[in-house]
Design a protein around this motif. Structure first.
Motif, PDB file in Angstrom:
ATOM      1  N   LEU A 152       0.832  -1.200   0.000  1.00 26.73           N
ATOM      2  CA  LEU A 152       0.000   0.000   0.000  1.00 26.73           C
ATOM      3  C   LEU A 152       0.868   1.253   0.000  1.00 26.73           C
ATOM      4  N   ARG A 153       1.938   1.217   0.788  1.00 29.79           N
ATOM      5  CA  ARG A 153       2.847   2.359   0.840  1.00 29.79           C
ATOM      6  C   ARG A 153       3.480   2.613  -0.523  1.00 29.79           C
ATOM      7  N   ASP A 154       3.932   1.554  -1.174  1.00 31.52           N
ATOM      8  CA  ASP A 154       4.544   1.697  -2.507  1.00 31.52           C
ATOM      9  C   ASP A 154       3.545   2.267  -3.503  1.00 31.52           C
ATOM     10  N   GLN A 155       2.306   1.787  -3.422  1.00 31.20           N
ATOM     11  CA  GLN A 155       1.259   2.281  -4.333  1.00 31.20           C
ATOM     12  C   GLN A 155       1.007   3.772  -4.124  1.00 31.20           C
ATOM     13  N   ILE A 156       0.928   4.181  -2.845  1.00 28.44           N
ATOM     14  CA  ILE A 156       0.681   5.592  -2.517  1.00 28.44           C
ATOM     15  C   ILE A 156       1.854   6.458  -2.982  1.00 28.44           C
ATOM     16  N   GLU A 157       3.077   5.964  -2.752  1.00 26.33           N
ATOM     17  CA  GLU A 157       4.262   6.733  -3.164  1.00 26.33           C
ATOM     18  C   GLU A 157       4.293   6.941  -4.683  1.00 26.33           C
ATOM     19  N   GLN A 218       0.335   8.140   4.240  1.00 25.46           N
ATOM     20  CA  GLN A 218       1.700   7.617   4.367  1.00 25.46           C
ATOM     21  C   GLN A 218       2.189   7.696   5.810  1.00 25.46           C
ATOM     22  N   ILE A 219       1.820   8.790   6.478  1.00 28.29           N
ATOM     23  CA  ILE A 219       2.182   8.939   7.898  1.00 28.29           C
ATOM     24  C   ILE A 219       1.519   7.825   8.718  1.00 28.29           C
ATOM     25  N   LYS A 220       0.225   7.584   8.410  1.00 24.39           N
ATOM     26  CA  LYS A 220      -0.502   6.539   9.124  1.00 24.39           C
ATOM     27  C   LYS A 220       0.136   5.166   8.879  1.00 24.39           C
ATOM     28  N   ILE A 221       0.503   4.922   7.612  1.00 23.33           N
ATOM     29  CA  ILE A 221       1.096   3.629   7.266  1.00 23.33           C
ATOM     30  C   ILE A 221       2.378   3.399   8.053  1.00 23.33           C
ATOM     31  N   SER A 222       3.177   4.443   8.215  1.00 20.80           N
ATOM     32  CA  SER A 222       4.416   4.328   8.990  1.00 20.80           C
ATOM     33  C   SER A 222       4.100   3.956  10.438  1.00 20.80           C
ATOM     34  N   GLU A 263      -4.139   8.342  19.949  1.00 22.86           N
ATOM     35  CA  GLU A 263      -3.621   9.218  18.895  1.00 22.86           C
ATOM     36  C   GLU A 263      -4.387   9.035  17.586  1.00 22.86           C
ATOM     37  N   ASN A 264      -4.490   7.802  17.143  1.00 26.19           N
ATOM     38  CA  ASN A 264      -5.074   7.579  15.822  1.00 26.19           C
ATOM     39  C   ASN A 264      -6.547   7.904  15.770  1.00 26.19           C
ATOM     40  N   TYR A 265      -7.312   7.395  16.737  1.00 26.06           N
ATOM     41  CA  TYR A 265      -8.740   7.676  16.715  1.00 26.06           C
ATOM     42  C   TYR A 265      -9.009   9.163  16.959  1.00 26.06           C
ATOM     43  N   SER A 266      -8.225   9.740  17.881  1.00 26.39           N
ATOM     44  CA  SER A 266      -8.417  11.166  18.157  1.00 26.39           C
ATOM     45  C   SER A 266      -8.169  11.984  16.904  1.00 26.39           C
ATOM     46  N   GLN A 320      -9.922   2.744   4.243  1.00 28.13           N
ATOM     47  CA  GLN A 320      -8.781   1.839   4.361  1.00 28.13           C
ATOM     48  C   GLN A 320      -7.999   2.126   5.636  1.00 28.13           C
ATOM     49  N   GLU A 321      -7.910   3.386   5.952  1.00 28.87           N
ATOM     50  CA  GLU A 321      -7.231   3.789   7.194  1.00 28.87           C
ATOM     51  C   GLU A 321      -7.979   3.247   8.412  1.00 28.87           C
ATOM     52  N   ILE A 322      -9.315   3.397   8.381  1.00 35.69           N
ATOM     53  CA  ILE A 322     -10.137   2.897   9.488  1.00 35.69           C
ATOM     54  C   ILE A 322     -10.030   1.381   9.582  1.00 35.69           C
TER      55      ILE A 322
END
Length: 1014
Positions: A152-157, A218-222, A263-266, A320-322
């Motif tokens: 997913l990261r590669d696709q986004i990049e 991308q930040i979330k993926i990291s 952090e993420n949900y907030s 996808q993030e959720i």
């Protein structure tokens, strides 16, 4: 890359097998073997590294179990792997061709190594499956998430790079377009150039939104990659046995979980939702321009398409993030739950008085709404996306609304069908009832239907939901389905509680309405507790896992439930007491009533309720397992407690007429009509063995039966003799061995007398008698235990007899009976297989046979039986418990007290009777001889009793010689044994164990190791 290499190896192995191994050429097999062994070792190492948390980076769960793995099928998968281990020596089907070639080429060492490593791999797979199941599939889902993230990261990049390049080209075009517009003198052309620039700016803004959303993802993926790596490491450390390390790992996991949920949900919920989409200029009208504007309008349409595409992308990325976040949170929840289960609830309760306790709870309370809100947030994103798409989105929303309308229609239709089903069953059973009023089966079905009728719709709904879950029809709605199931179960619970309260209450027309109000209030209390508990558990398990709030809620609800049970039981105390007295009356209830008076008043109703429930469970257990010996014993002893005060008066047996007692002789039956076949059909077994000898199908010409005194050995031998005499061309010679023959000469003389040779001869020769016999002869030697005494020279006759029996006679079959403890002694001293091959034990009868024995004899008399005293003692009001049930319980008790021994049962039966009137006997509790205080009696007495039991009968002088005790000690022991009714003295002045105390004495002697054997 490693997965690709493994797949390539598998492909190569398949080709090698199909092309070369088929003919098992040595070179091809060795090549295949090396490649296969390398692959198996690699796979095994990967699993071992993962299980021991050495390396987790290269592990791929799907490599071993596929991409469509179903957690619910884990048990089936384990069974399949176990079959490979047990049936195929650990070698799966893909290597069976190689295995066959190794066997064919006799490469045993290579086959052994392949088998060993492959079996280890299969066992490690099972461990992996079990651990994943314990963590509710979080091992696999976390690994899947971990595998998805890099792609997913590669696709986004790539998408971001392409978008930035496009933006750069558009920016350059914009500069050129605006420069050209500034120089343009023609107003119409200038207007078109400005319009084109505006479209370009809008497109750049849209591309900026795409880049921004990609950067956020991308930040979330990291973050997610870091979290999944930590979870993978922690999941492999759960099997550590050190409690300190487990707690440290749990606290590390707790920090990670809080970080993820906070952090993420907030960030997900507190950031401004949605896209600030730029305004797209209106389309140009061709009538207002002399030049062609189709190209610009086409650019505008493409811009609209880009706008729609970016909205969908944004919604998909957020979803996808959720999804990824929920997946990781779920994995961490299950992992937290597993760790918490290991350390136990004490971890939480030890901190109850500290600030950390409230900190722990606060973390879960603040995090608990996030998972639920994320579900609604994803639905909000879906609606926002559709609304922003205009007409296309409205159509999608309409289709979804239509789908839910269809679901509602199906729900209403099913509700109507279930109601009609109820009505239909009522009508059918009503017709059956009117036509078959006396049919017991129909009455039972109607009674059962009346009990479940109010819940039948709930049961149908539960069945429908179960079927839907089995076929995955409710995917995406599992929480709603689970909540609905809890609601349905609560309705069933309320109905069952009302039925129970109705069964313990005395209802009539005047009290029914009052009962209904009271029962509804009580059942509603527990229905609401049930609903609150399970709804709360569902929410907590889905949001924060089975940790602090889950444990605390469990404890609070449990304590509150106990409190409400105490309070509500007090409201029904009178009903519970009356019901216990009516349903379970007798000595048990009386003793319970006395005991409960010493307890606090507030607890009496609860204790009475528990008492009722325990006895009800016993009743159900007995009814379901009535054919099992353990169940019969429990039933008999429970019944004995109920009727222990209903005992015939002393001397009541003297009122039994002599002609009645004649039918209950304690000796063998003389009439064929009164014979009762044993429950294990031992008669037929013995007859078959003898018939095989008669038909020359077997060389075995001896058979021994043994059993307790009074169990029916003599009766069985006489029955077998009678059957053989009537069906076979055979002579039967029945004799009883007199007490006691212990020397060789006497036993030879006894055998000679069997064959009619009263004079005998100086040299004994069994072959002489065998040759003289004109047809096959069965010699039945009853009471064969009289052939030995346990002193020096006391086994001479026994040796002589077995030597005669083991001679190869052609026309003589020896059928002998021994007392059980005489036979067990001889068996242990000399071994049965040395002399006898066919040995059968005659065991105690079952309760049905005991009843048949008694009733066959009783029905030949003119007397009737009354169980009124027993019914009165139990005060049973139920029709089903009258007579038939009491009679059945009585004979179970008689069977238990007699240990299934028919002679003992006859003795106890007579002891239970008392005269009611001229033609009726009252049936009371059988009289047992009280052995209380036996443990205080001297060991010399027990030693004497054990020797008498071992020999079945002994005279006073024989007791002296076998025990080596002095005459005085023996005489005192005999006197005491007669006083205690341990011994019975026959007309020959021989002593034997009294039938009335036989089993009590045997149990005590066995406990004290005076005798052995069961």
């Amino acid at each position: 890359m490693k997965v690709f290499i493994i797949l390539l190896l598998l492909s190569l192995l398949t080709n090698i097998e199909t092309e070369a191994v088929a003919n098992c050429s040595k070179d091809a097999v060795l090549k295949k073997y090396e490649a296969s062994l390398s692959l198996i070792v690699t796979q095994n190492d990967k699993i071992k590294d993962f299980l021991t948390h050495t390396k987790t980076e290269s592990f791929s769960y799907s490599q071993f179990f596929g991409h469509d793995f179903d957690l619910s099928k884990t048990a089936d998968k384990i069974v399949t792997i176990n079959d490979v281990i047990n049936k195929d020596n650990g070698i799966p089907s893909e290597y069976q061709g190689l295995k066959n070639c190794l066997v064919l080429l006799k490469m045993e060492k290579r086959l052994s190594l392949l088998t060993s490593i492959s079996t280890e791999l299969q066992r490690n797979k099972i461990i992996l499956l079990q651990r994943n199941e314990a963590l509710r599939d979080s091992l696999r889902t976390n690994q899947l998430a971990k595998n998805e993230l890099p792609a997913l990261r590669d696709q986004i990049e790539k998408e971001s790079v392409d978008t930035k390049n496009l933006r750069e080209r558009l920016e350059n075009n914009l500069i050129k377009s605006e420069t050209k517009a500034n120089k343009e003198k023609d107003n119409q052309k200038k207007l078109l150039l400005n319009y084109e620039s505006e479209l370009t700016k809008t497109k750049i803004e849209l591309l900026n939104l795409r880049i921004k959303s990609n950067e956020e993802l991308q930040i979330k993926i990291s973050t997610f990659e870091s979290a999944t790596a930590e979870l993978a490491s922690l999941s492999t450390r759960l099997n550590l046995k050190n409690e300190k390390n487990i707690i440290e790992n749990f606290e590390e996991l707790e920090k990670l979980w809080l970080k993820l949920s906070k952090e993420n949900y907030s960030q997900l919920f507190h950031k401004r939702v949605g896209l600030n989409l730029p305004y797209i200029p209106a389309a140009l009208s061709e009538a207002n321009f002399s030049t062609d504007v189709k190209g610009l309008n086409l650019q505008r349409e493409e811009l609209n398409k880009l706008r729609i595409e970016i909205v969908k992308e944004y919604s998909n990325k957020k979803n996808q993030e959720i999804k990824l976040l929920n997946q990781i949170i779920s994995s961490s929840n299950y992992l937290r739950s597993a760790y918490f289960k290991e350390i136990g609830g004490s971890y939480l309760y030890k901190k109850m008085l500290s600030l950390k306790f409230f900190t722990l709870l606060r973390g879960e309370i603040l995090s608990s709404p996030h998972r639920i809100l994320s579900y609604f947030y994803s639905k909000y994103l879906f609606i926002s996306e559709k609304l922003s798409l205009g007409k296309e989105g409205y159509v999608d929303i309409s289709l979804k609304v239509g789908f839910f309308a269809l679901l509602f229609f199906v729900f209403v239709t099913l509700r109507m069908l279930f109601s009609k089903f109820n009505h239909f069953i009522d009508q059918v059973l009503g017709k059956f009832a009117s036509h078959s009023r006396t049919n017991i089966l129909v009455r039972k079905i109607i009674l059962f239907w009346n009990k479940i009728r109010d819940n039948s719709v709930s049961f149908l709904w539960l069945l429908t939901l179960s079927v839907g879950q089995y076929f995955d029809l409710f995917e995406g709605f599992y929480l709603v389905v689970e909540v609905f199931q809890v609601y349905l179960f609560s309705k069933v619970l309320k109905s069952l509680l009302t039925l129970f309260l109705g069964s313990v209450s005395r209802l009539d027309v005047s009290s029914f309405s009052q009962f209904k109000i009271k029962a509804n209030e009580t059942s509603d209390v527990f229905k609401n507790i049930f609903l609150f508990y399970f709804f709360t558990m569902i929410v907590l398990e889905a949001s924060v896992g089975r940790v602090y709030l889950y444990t605390l809620t469990n404890s609070i609800v449990f304590l509150y439930s106990i409190y409400k049970v105490i309070i509500e039981s007090s409201r029904w105390e009178d009903e519970f007491t009356r019901f216990a007295e009516k349903k379970f009356s007798g000595a048990i209830v009386e003793k319970f009533t006395i005991a409960v008076k010493y307890t606090p008043k507030s607890l009496r109703a609860l204790l009475t309720l528990l008492f009722i429930l325990v006895l009800m469970i016993f009743d159900i257990f007995i009814s379901l397992t009535e054919n099992f010996e353990l169940s019969k014993k429990i039933s008999a002893n429970l019944f004995k407690k109920q009727i222990e005060n209903v005992e015939a008066e002393d001397g009541s047996d003297t009122q039994i007429p002599a002609d009645y007692l004649e039918h209950f002789s304690l000796y063998s039956l003389n009439e064929e009509a009164e014979y009762v076949m044993s429950s294990n059909n031992i008669e037929q077994t013995i007859s078959n063995e003898i018939k095989e000898w008669i038909d020359l199908k077997s060389d075995e010409h001896s058979l021994v039966v043994y059993g307790d005194k009074g169990v029916g050995k003599t009766t069985t031998l006489k029955k077998v003799s009678s059957d053989l005499a009537s069906t076979e061309d055979v002579d039967i010679k029945y004799v009883k061995l007199p007490s006691k023959i212990v020397d060789k000469k006497t036993i030879h003389k006894f055998i000679e007398s069997i064959f009619g040779d009263e004079e005998g001869s100086e040299s004994f020769d069994i072959y002489k008698y065998d040759r003289k016999l004109e047809k096959k002869t069965v010699v039945v030697v009853d009471e064969a235990q009289n052939i030995f005494l346990t002193h020096t020279g006391g086994f001479e006759a026994y040796y002589a007899l077995v030597n005669v029996i083991n001679l190869n006679t052609e026309n003589i079959f020896w059928l002998m009976s021994f007392n059980k403890y005489s036979w067990l002694y001889l068996d242990r001293a000399f071994g049965r297989t040395q002399y006898f091959r066919n040995v059968f034990e005659i065991k105690g009868w079952n309760d049905i046979k005991i009843k048949e024995l008694i009733m066959k004899r009783h029905t030949k008399t003119s007397f009737r039986l009354s169980y009124d005293l027993l019914i009165s003692a139990t005060r049973s009001q139920d029709e089903i418990d009258r007579y038939a049930s009491i009679e059945s319980k009585f004979f179970k008790l008689l069977w238990e007290l007699s240990s299934g021994n028919p002679r003992t049962a006859i003795f106890l039966w007579i002891s239970a009777l008392s005269r009611k009137n001229r033609s009726v006997f009252n049936v009371n509790i059988p009289k047992e001889i009280d052995l209380h205080g036996i443990e205080k009696l001297p060991d010399d007495l027990m030693f004497v009793i054990a020797h008498v039991l071992k020999h079945e009968n002994l005279s006073s002088s024989e007791i002296e010689s076998t025990t080596n005790l002095s005459k005085g000690l023996v005489r005192n022991s005999i006197k005491l044994a007669l006083e205690k009714k341990f011994f019975f003295k026959d007309e020959r002045n021989r002593y034997m164990i009294d039938i009335s105390t036989q089993y009590g004495i045997i149990r005590y002697l066995r406990v004290k190791n005076f005798i052995y054997g069961n």
